[in-house]
Design a protein around this motif. Structure first.
Motif, PDB file in Angstrom:
ATOM      1  N   GLY A 634       0.822  -1.208   0.000  1.00 41.40           N
ATOM      2  CA  GLY A 634       0.000   0.000   0.000  1.00 41.40           C
ATOM      3  C   GLY A 634       0.845   1.241   0.000  1.00 41.40           C
ATOM      4  O   GLY A 634       2.065   1.195   0.188  1.00 41.40           O
ATOM      5  N   ASP A 635       0.182   2.371  -0.213  1.00 44.18           N
ATOM      6  CA  ASP A 635       0.897   3.644  -0.243  1.00 44.18           C
ATOM      7  C   ASP A 635       0.212   4.733   0.566  1.00 44.18           C
ATOM      8  O   ASP A 635       0.812   5.738   0.884  1.00 44.18           O
ATOM      9  CB  ASP A 635       1.076   4.132  -1.691  1.00 44.18           C
ATOM     10  N   GLY A 636      -1.064   4.530   0.885  1.00 38.53           N
ATOM     11  CA  GLY A 636      -1.811   5.582   1.552  1.00 38.53           C
ATOM     12  C   GLY A 636      -1.835   5.433   3.054  1.00 38.53           C
ATOM     13  O   GLY A 636      -1.425   4.422   3.622  1.00 38.53           O
ATOM     14  N   VAL A 637      -2.334   6.487   3.707  1.00 39.59           N
ATOM     15  CA  VAL A 637      -2.526   6.436   5.148  1.00 39.59           C
ATOM     16  C   VAL A 637      -3.458   5.292   5.514  1.00 39.59           C
ATOM     17  O   VAL A 637      -3.279   4.605   6.517  1.00 39.59           O
ATOM     18  CB  VAL A 637      -3.112   7.784   5.642  1.00 39.59           C
ATOM     19  N   ASN A 638      -4.462   5.066   4.650  1.00 43.65           N
ATOM     20  CA  ASN A 638      -5.435   4.018   4.932  1.00 43.65           C
ATOM     21  C   ASN A 638      -4.818   2.622   4.939  1.00 43.65           C
ATOM     22  O   ASN A 638      -5.379   1.700   5.500  1.00 43.65           O
ATOM     23  CB  ASN A 638      -6.575   4.062   3.902  1.00 43.65           C
ATOM     24  N   ASP A 639      -3.650   2.464   4.337  1.00 43.36           N
ATOM     25  CA  ASP A 639      -2.999   1.154   4.279  1.00 43.36           C
ATOM     26  C   ASP A 639      -2.162   0.856   5.516  1.00 43.36           C
ATOM     27  O   ASP A 639      -1.781  -0.294   5.743  1.00 43.36           O
ATOM     28  CB  ASP A 639      -2.085   1.083   3.043  1.00 43.36           C
ATOM     29  N   ALA A 640      -1.846   1.891   6.314  1.00 39.89           N
ATOM     30  CA  ALA A 640      -0.867   1.736   7.383  1.00 39.89           C
ATOM     31  C   ALA A 640      -1.229   0.674   8.417  1.00 39.89           C
ATOM     32  O   ALA A 640      -0.370  -0.138   8.789  1.00 39.89           O
ATOM     33  CB  ALA A 640      -0.614   3.090   8.057  1.00 39.89           C
ATOM     34  N   PRO A 641      -2.472   0.614   8.941  1.00 40.68           N
ATOM     35  CA  PRO A 641      -2.764  -0.440   9.933  1.00 40.68           C
ATOM     36  C   PRO A 641      -2.533  -1.845   9.391  1.00 40.68           C
ATOM     37  O   PRO A 641      -2.010  -2.702  10.087  1.00 40.68           O
ATOM     38  CB  PRO A 641      -4.244  -0.194  10.258  1.00 40.68           C
ATOM     39  N   ALA A 642      -2.956  -2.077   8.157  1.00 40.70           N
ATOM     40  CA  ALA A 642      -2.767  -3.402   7.562  1.00 40.70           C
ATOM     41  C   ALA A 642      -1.291  -3.685   7.333  1.00 40.70           C
ATOM     42  O   ALA A 642      -0.838  -4.825   7.501  1.00 40.70           O
ATOM     43  CB  ALA A 642      -3.539  -3.500   6.246  1.00 40.70           C
ATOM     44  N   LEU A 643      -0.523  -2.670   6.948  1.00 35.37           N
ATOM     45  CA  LEU A 643       0.919  -2.838   6.748  1.00 35.37           C
ATOM     46  C   LEU A 643       1.583  -3.254   8.056  1.00 35.37           C
ATOM     47  O   LEU A 643       2.481  -4.091   8.079  1.00 35.37           O
ATOM     48  CB  LEU A 643       1.548  -1.544   6.235  1.00 35.37           C
TER      49      LEU A 643
END
Length: 910
Positions: A634-643
C-alpha cells in the motif's frame, strides 16, 4: 449539521476565532500534529541483540568454560557473541536510519482568518473552530467543514486509495464509500483544483488521519517467522548438544574412570563441538547480504528478519491504485456517432496525427474528432508540463482525468496552451455533483460558444442534437440507446467514460447576449452531443509477468482497494489475479459478514472493493488466522494499519505516504509491484542459503565429535585426537568465511516454481540431519581419524603406543584439525547446490566462497607454523607428505557428491 450549528458548536464564526480563543483551544486540544508511537530506546534496541536464545546459550557456554579453567575458550565464545550483537545492532540501526522520516504530509503553514483578518500560521497551531483557506495544490491541514467553494476538487487517494478527484461543496451529499461526504475535507488530502474556505472540526490525533495513525501505532511487535524458527533451531541444537554432553560426562566417569573435573571438561568439549557458535553471526551477515541485494533491486528492508519472511509469503494483499496500476488516467477509446476509435501509439506530441486503430489518422480530416479534442482541451482546468527528459511522465498540475484529455489533444498536434490563448475563457459554470458536468464559455470565431464535459447522464438528457460526420443533426431515441449501450459496455470493462458536448447559441435563442448573464438554467440546454472519451488507469506493464511468477510460486494475490467493484474486478481479471468468476466483496458487504463467512470467502478467489482502513486490517488478520503468511502492500494512510499487522508490510517509496512507510517492513523505491516478486525470490534464496549454511556447519560436528567418541570407547587408549580449542578453531575460524560465502549464493534454478515452505517446516529438518551427520559428517570423520593415525603410523605406531602429549601428539592433532578443514573445503563447494551440479552454476562463480577457502588455508597455516599460536592451539608443524595428502582430500569428495546429486536428479526426473 447546519453551518450555523457548526459555528455554535465550536464557538466560532465566519470571520474566524480570536487569537486569545485560539490559544486556549490549542492548550485544550494540543498541537495539530500526528504523534509518533513510543519508539524503543537505543539502549534497549542494542541490548536485545545479546538476549536471544542462542546468545544466552553462548553466554552460558563461555561462563562454563571459564569456570572449568578454560579461560581462552570462554573469552573466545563471549567475543563472538559481542561481535555478533554489535554487528546486528549496527545493521538494523543503519536500515532504520535509511528509511525513517518525519511525517511531512501535513503542510508547514495554514492560511487562517483570525481576529477578522487573514493570517499565516504554522499548521501545528491550527485548532478546531479555525476558519482557513484552501487553494489548488495545498495539502489540507485538518478535517474541516466547507463554508464556501469554487470548483474545489480534492485528491483523497491517501485515505481512500482512489486516484479520482472528489468534488467538494458546501451542500451535503453522502457520496459512495468512506470519506465521501461532499461538504467535508480531511487532513492529509490535497486540493487538486479550485478554492474553498472551511472551518476546522478535528485536528491532530483527533482527525481521521490521526485515528488511522493511532490504529497503526497500537499494533504490537510480533516475532517474525525467522525469529521463531531460529529460537526453535537453538532449542533443538541446545538439546542435542547438552544431551550428548551429559551422556559423555557420565560415560567418562563410569566407563573411562575420569575424575569429575576432567570428565566435565571432556563433556564441555562435546557440547562445544555440537553448538554452532558461528550460527548467529552467519545468519546476521547472510540477512545483511540479502538486504544489500534487495536494495539493488529497489526493495529497501528496514528489519533484517523481514528478508526471510518474504520468502515464506503465501498471500499478497495488494492495493490497486499506484501499485498494480500506474495511477494516471489514459484515454483508451473515443466514441463518435460516425466512428469509434481505439487510441494507440506512443509519444507525447504527434505532430497533427494521432494513432487510432493502429493507423496514423490526420485529425484535420475528421471534423468531429477535431471538435471533440478542442472542446476537451478548452473545458479544462489542468496544466500538463512536458516531460523533463525522455522516459519521464508529464508533470500534472490538476486532475488526472483532465490531464488525460490534454495529453490526448497534444498527441493529436493541438497546442493546448496556444489554443487557450487564442480562444480565451470568458466564463464558467463549475462542476458539481448534482449536475455532474462542467461548462466553460468561449468566443470562437466571433461566436459565443459553450464547451461542456461531464457524466453521460448529466449531458445526454439535455442534448438535442448529435454531431455526425462533423455536422449536427437531431438526436434520435436510437442514438440515445446506442450511446447508452456503448457506455455500459465500456463500464463492464472497468473503464470510465466522460461525455463531451458544446453549444453555439443562435440569435433567436432565449439566452442573454452577455455571457456574464448565462446561468445553468439558460446555458446548459439544447446541447450538441459530440461523443465519449473512455479512460482507464492502466496496469503497470511489468505487472503481468509479476502476477504470472506469483502464480507459479503458489502465491495468491488478493486485491484490496477503495475503488469501485466494477473497476477492481476488471483490473484483477485483466492482469490475471483472478478469473471472471471471482467474488467481489464491497466494504458494506464485508461489514455485515461474520468471521466464519469471511474465512470461507478468503479460501476462494475474491476481490475487495470500497473498503475502509480497519476493514483491510481485518482481512489481513483473518488471513493470518487461517495460517497464511501475509504481505500487504500500500501507499496511503489508509494502508498503514494493515501494513503494520501483516507479516511483511510493503510500502511504496515514491507515491507512499510517510505514515505508510513508517508502518511497513519494506519500502519499494520504484513503486514497482514486480520488485516485490524479486524480493520474494531473494527471501526464498536467503532461507535456502541458511539451510545450506546449516548443513555446512553441522557436517563438521561429526568429525569434531568422532575423536572424543574414539577416546571414550577405547577407554582412553586413544588420546583425544582433537582439543577443545581446535574444535573452536573450526567453528569460529576456518568455517566462518566459507559459510558467509554460502549466504551470498545466487538462487538455484526453479526456486520460484516451488510453493512457499509450510509454516510447520523447520530450518533443521530430517534431510539436513541425515545429510550432515550420516553422509558429509561420516565421510569427514573417517578421513580425519585416518589422518590422525597416519601421523602416528609415520612415527612408529602400532609398534609404539599412541602419544598422549609431546610433539608427535601435537602433530597428530594438527593433522586431524587440518583434515577436517580440507573436508570442509569440499563441503563448502558441495553445499552450494541442493540438487544441481555445482559445475552447472560455475565452479568458481562464487568468489566469496573461494575467498573464504583461501582464508581458512592461510589461518590453518598460521596455527601450524606460528609458535605463539602453536602453544595456544596445541599444534605442530607438518611436512610435505602431509600437505600432499590434505590437498588430495577435496577432489574425491566433490566428485562423489556430484555422483549422488546426479542420481537424485535422475530419480526426480523419472
Amino acid at each position: 449539521m447546519q453551518l450555523n450549528d457548526v459555528y455554535k458548536y465550536f464557538d466560532t464564526k465566519e470571520t474566524g476565532l480570536t487569537s486569545e480563543k485560539a490559544a486556549g483551544l490549542l492548550k485544550k486540544f494540543g498541537p495539530n500534529t500526528i504523534q509518533r508511537s513510543q519508539k524503543q530506546s537505543q539502549l534497549k534496541a542494542f541490548l536485545k541483540n545479546f538476549t536471544s536464545l542462542m546468545a544466552i546459550l553462548l553466554w552460558v557456554s563461555g561462563f562454563i568454560a571459564i569456570f572449568a579453567n578454560m579461560t581462552e575458550l570462554g573469552i573466545a565464545i563471549w567475543a563472538v557473541n559481542i561481535i555478533n550483537g554489535v554487528f546486528s545492532y549496527w545493521q538494523e540501526h543503519q536500515a532504520q536510519k535509511a528509511t525513517n522520516s518525519l511525517l511531512k504530509m501535513l503542510p508547514t503553514y495554514a492560511q487562517v482568518i483570525r481576529d477578522g483578518k487573514p493570517q499565516q500560521i504554522n499548521s501545528e497551531d491550527l485548532v478546531p473552530g479555525d476558519v482557513f483557506m484552501i487553494q489548488a495544490g495545498n495539502s489540507i491541514s485538518a478535517d474541516a467543514r466547507i463554508i464556501d467553494s469554487n470548483s474545489l476538487q480534492v485528491d483523497e487517494s491517501a485515505l481512500t486509495g482512489e486516484s479520482v478527484l472528489v468534488n467538494k461543496q458546501p451542500g451535503y451529499s453522502h457520496g459512495v464509500g468512506r470519506f465521501a461526504e461532499s461538504n467535508l475535507v480531511f487532513a492529509g488530502t490535497v486540493a487538486g483544483s479550485g478554492t474553498a474556505t472551511a472551518v476546522a472540526v478535528a485536528t491532530g490525533m483527533h482527525s481521521e488521519f490521526g485515528k488511522i495513525a493511532k490504529l497503526t501505532q497500537s499494533q504490537k511487535h510480533h516475532s517474525s517467522p525467522l525469529e521463531i524458527e531460529l529460537n526453535h533451531l537453538t532449542r533443538q541444537l541446545s538439546l542435542i548438544a547438552i544431551s550428548i554432553g551429559v551422556l559423555f560426562f557420565i560415560l567418562a566417569i563410569f566407563f573411562v574412570h575420569y575424575p569429575i573435573a576432567k570428565s566435565f571438561i571432556f563433556a564441555l568439549g562435546m557440547i562445544v563441538a555440537f553448538i554452532p557458535e558461528g550460527l548467529l553471526p552467519t545468519v546476521t551477515l547472510s540477512l545483511a547480504q540479502g538486504v544489500t541485494r534487495m536494495a539493488k533491486k529497489h526493495a529497501l528492508v528496514k528489519d533484517l528478519n523481514s528478508v526471510e519472511t518474504l520468502g515464506e509469503t503465501t498471500v499478497i494483499c495488494s492495493d490497486k491504485t499506484g501499485t498494480l496500476t500506474q495511477n494516471q488516467m489514459t484515454v483508451d477509446h473515443l466514441w463518435l456517432a460516425s466512428h469509434q476509435y481505439t487510441v494507440s501509439g506512443e509519444g507525447y506530441v504527434n505532430n497533427g496525427h494521432i494513432q487510432l486503430d493502429d493507423q496514423d489518422v490526420d485529425v484535420s480530416k475528421d471534423p468531429g474528432l477535431q471538435i471533440l479534442l478542442r472542446v476537451s482541451a478548452l473545458n479544462n482546468d489542468t496544466k500538463v508540463n512536458p516531460p523533463e527528459k525522455s522516459g519521464d511522465n508529464p508533470k500534472i498540475i490538476g486532475t488526472p482525468t483532465e490531464a488525460a484529455l490534454i495529453i490526448l489533444a497534444e498527441k493529436a498536434g493541438i497546442n493546448v496552451e496556444e489554443e487557450t490563448k487564442k480562444v480565451p475563457r470568458i466564463g464558467a459554470l463549475p462542476f458539481d455533483s448534482d449536475r455532474k458536468r462542467m461548462s466553460t464559455f468561449h468566443k470562437v470565431d466571433g461566436k459565443n460558444t459553450i464547451c461542456v464535459k461531464g457524466s453521460l447522464d448529466g449531458i445526454l438528457p439535455i442534448s438535442d442534437t448529435i454531431l455526425d460526420n462533423g455536422k449536427a443533426r437531431p438526436i434520435t431515441d436510437a442514438d440515445r440507446k446506442q450511446i447508452n449501450e456503448a457506455d455500459k459496455k465500456y463500464a463492464a470493462d472497468g473503464l470510465r467514460s466522460l461525455a463531451i458536448a458544446y453549444r453555439t447559441p443562435t440569435d433567436d435563442s432565449d439566452m442573454p447576449a452577455d455571457p456574464k448573464d448565462w446561468t445553468i438554467k439558460n446555458a446548459e440546454q439544447h446541447l450538441t452531443f459530440v461523443g465519449l472519451t473512455i479512460m482507464s488507469d492502466p496496469p503497470r506493464p511489468e505487472i503481468f509477468e509479476a502476477v504470472r511468477k506469483c502464480r507459479e510460486a503458489s502465491i495468491r494475490i488478493i486485491m484490496v482497494t477503495g475503488d469501485s467493484a466494477l473497476t477492481a474486478k476488471s483490473i484483477a481479471t485483466k492482469i490475471g489475479i483472478t478469473g471472471d468468476k471471482a467474488r467481489v466483496i464491497t466494504g458494506d458487504e464485508l461489514a455485515a459478514m461474520h468471521k466464519g463467512e469471511l474465512k470461507e470467502a478468503l479460501k476462494g478467489e475474491v476481490i475487495f472493493a470500497r473498503v475502509a482502513p480497519e476493514q483491510k486490517y481485518r482481512i489481513v488478520s483473518t488471513l493470518q488466522s487461517l495460517g497464511e503468511i501475509v504481505a500487504s502492500t500500500g501507499d496511503g494512510v489508509n494502508d498503514a494499519p494493515a501494513l503494520k499487522k501483516a507479516d511483511i508490510g510493503v510500502a511504496m517509496g515514491v507515491t507512499g505516504t510517510d505514515v505508510a512507510k513508517d508502518a511497513a517492513n519494506m519500502i519499494l523505491t520504484d513503486d514497482n509491484f514486480a520488485s516485490i516478486v524479486s524480493a520474494i525470490e531473494e527471501g526464498r534464496t536467503v532461507y535456502s542459503n541458511l539451510q545450506k549454511f546449516l548443513l555446512y556447519i553441522l557436517n563438521s560436528n561429526m568429525p569434531e565429535a568422532a575423536p572424543s567418541i574414539i577416546f571414550l570407547f577405547t577407554r582412553g587408549l586413544v588420546p583425544l585426537p582433537l582439543t577443545v580449542m581446535q574444535i573452536l578453531t573450526v567453528d569460529l575460524g576456518t568455517d566462518m568465511l566459507p559459510a558467509l560465502g554460502l549466504g551470498a549464493e545466487k538462487s538455484e534454478p526453479g526456486i520460484m516454481k516451488q510453493p512457499p515452505r509450510a509454516r510447520t517446516a523447520h530450518l533443521l529438518n530430517r534431510g539436513i540431519i541425515i545429510k550432515a551427520f550420516c553422509w558429509y559428517g561420516m565421510i569427514a570423520s573417517v578421513i580425519s581419524t585416518c589422518a590422525y593415525f597416519f601421523v602416528n603410523k609415520l612415527n612408529g605406531w602400532p609398534n609404539v603406543a599412541l602419544a598422549a602429549s609431546g610433539h608427535v601428539y601435537q602433530e597428530a592433532t594438527t593433522m586431524t584439525l587440518a583434515a577436517i578443514v580440507f573436508c570442509q573445503i569440499a563441503a563448502a563447494i558441495n553445499c552450494r547446490t541442493k540438487l544441481s551440479s555445482v559445475f552447472s552454476i560455475g565452479l568458481f562463480s562464487n568468489h566469496r566462497i573461494w575467498g573464504g577457502i583461501v582464508f581458512e588455508v592461510i589461518l590453518l597455516a598460521l596455527l601450524i607454523y606460528v609458535p605463539f599460536l602453536q602453544g595456544l592451539f596445541n599444534t605442530a608443524a607438518i611436512g610435505g607428505r602431509e600437505w600432499l595428502l590434505l590437498i588430495c582430500i577435496p577432489i574425491p569428495l566433490v566428485l562423489i557428491e556430484e555422483l549422488r546429486k546426479y542420481f537424485f536428479r535422475k530419480r526426480a526426473a523419472n
